[in-house]
Design a protein around this motif. Structure first.
Motif, short mmCIF file in Angstrom:
data_model
loop_
_atom_site.label_atom_id
_atom_site.label_comp_id
_atom_site.label_asym_id
_atom_site.label_seq_id
_atom_site.Cartn_x
_atom_site.Cartn_y
_atom_site.Cartn_z
N TYR A 1 59.48 36.19 33.49
CA TYR A 1 58.62 37.44 33.15
C TYR A 1 57.42 37.77 33.77
N GLN B 1 53.93 39.76 33.85
CA GLN B 1 52.99 40.18 32.75
C GLN B 1 51.81 40.73 33.69
N GLN C 1 49.13 43.83 29.52
CA GLN C 1 50.28 44.22 29.05
C GLN C 1 51.20 43.14 28.68
N GLY C 2 52.25 43.36 27.86
CA GLY C 2 53.14 42.44 27.43
C GLY C 2 54.24 42.08 28.70
N PRO C 3 54.60 40.68 28.69
CA PRO C 3 55.49 40.29 29.56
C PRO C 3 56.87 41.11 29.69
N PHE D 1 60.92 41.17 31.46
CA PHE D 1 61.86 40.30 31.83
C PHE D 1 62.46 40.68 33.21
N GLN E 1 67.12 35.97 34.52
CA GLN E 1 67.44 34.54 33.81
C GLN E 1 68.62 34.11 34.56
N LEU F 1 50.61 37.94 36.32
CA LEU F 1 50.98 36.52 35.96
C LEU F 1 52.35 36.66 35.75
N LEU G 1 55.47 34.53 34.42
CA LEU G 1 55.81 33.35 33.50
C LEU G 1 57.30 32.90 33.45
N GLN H 1 62.68 30.14 23.53
CA GLN H 1 62.39 30.10 24.98
C GLN H 1 60.68 29.33 25.14
N PHE I 1 57.60 28.62 27.02
CA PHE I 1 57.00 29.26 28.15
C PHE I 1 55.91 28.06 28.99
N GLY I 2 55.91 28.23 30.49
CA GLY I 2 55.07 27.43 31.03
C GLY I 2 53.64 28.52 31.08
N PRO I 3 52.76 27.83 31.89
CA PRO I 3 51.13 28.49 31.96
C PRO I 3 51.12 29.63 32.91
#
Lengths: 116, 113
Positions: free
Chosen positions: A35, A37, A41-43, A45, A48, A88, A90, A105, A107-109
């Motif tokens: 994702y 970000q 804002q929101g992440p 997609f 996958q 960012l 993710l 799901q 999530f990583g940092p």
């Protein structure tokens, strides 16, 4: 149990360069999603990977590409970087079971990419 | 297409105040609904979820009920703490190959002592 890890933590690139971001999935997970970000804002997609193949893609151009390895870790590659790619990034891993209605799901940092 | 709309932020509350963050959605099919929380400098953590209509998700004093008739999934907490200060994201996932998450734009919550 090790969670989702991402590297590097921060990265600075210039326009036109290429970048590779890495993600190690949580133990037992077979699916990795990426994702983007943007600030405030929101992440969104990107795509996958499931069993080393792309299993869905969002509205991102082909210069965003990825890989998944036999150990289920993953890479996100971005070519010809643009200023708007600053964000960012993710990574999220999950266990995909065709019989379930959803797969949670984790999530990583994230990797903070700055394009100058 | 699928989309999530969250109430505009930021939200500033005093400790022990009641919290509501509104979330409505548009989806093809029957989505699963989620609230994620993002603390400063960290990735997203799943706060709670609901997978079918009328389900109530709850965790750490937060609750949200899946309302199909109003296409809503509002987040509530009866008494917020300073440690709840974070950005909250509403999200949905629909059945399909990738079951990717579609997120709202996030609501920044600041709780003052």
């Amino acid at each position: 149990e090790t969670g989702v890890t991402q590297s590097p933590t921060h990265l600075i690139k210039t326009r036109g360069q290429q970048v590779t971001l890495r993600c190690s999935s949580q133990s037992g997970h077979n699916t990795v999603s990426w994702y983007q970000q943007a600030l405030g804002q929101g992440p969104q997609f990107i795509f996958q990977y499931y069993r080393e193949e792309e299993n869905g893609r969002g509205n991102f151009p082909p210069r965003f590409s990825g890989l998944q390895f036999p150990n289920y870790s993953s890479e996100l590659n971005v070519n010809a970087l643009e200023l708007d790619d600053s964000a960012l990034y993710l990574c999220a891993s999950s266990y995909k079971d065709r019989g379930s209605s959803y797969n949670e799901q984790f999530f990583g940092p994230g990797t903070r990419l700055t394009v100058l | 297409g699928n989309s999530v709309t969250q109430m505009e932020g930021p939200v500033t509350l005093s400790e022990e105040a009641f919290l509501t963050i509104n979330c409505t959605y548009t989806a093809t099919g029957y989505p699963s609904l989620f609230w994620y929380v993002q603390y400063p400098g960290e990735g997203l953590q799943l706060l709670l979820k609901a997978t079918k209509a009328d389900d109530k998700g709850s965790n750490k004093g937060f609750e949200a009920t899946y309302r199909k008739e109003t296409t809503s999934f509002h987040l509530e907490k009866g008494s917020v703490q300073v440690s709840d200060s974070a950005v909250y994201f509403c999200a949905l996932s629909v059945a399909g190959s990738a079951r990717q998450l579609t997120f709202g734009s996030g609501t920044q919550l600041t709780v003052l002592p």
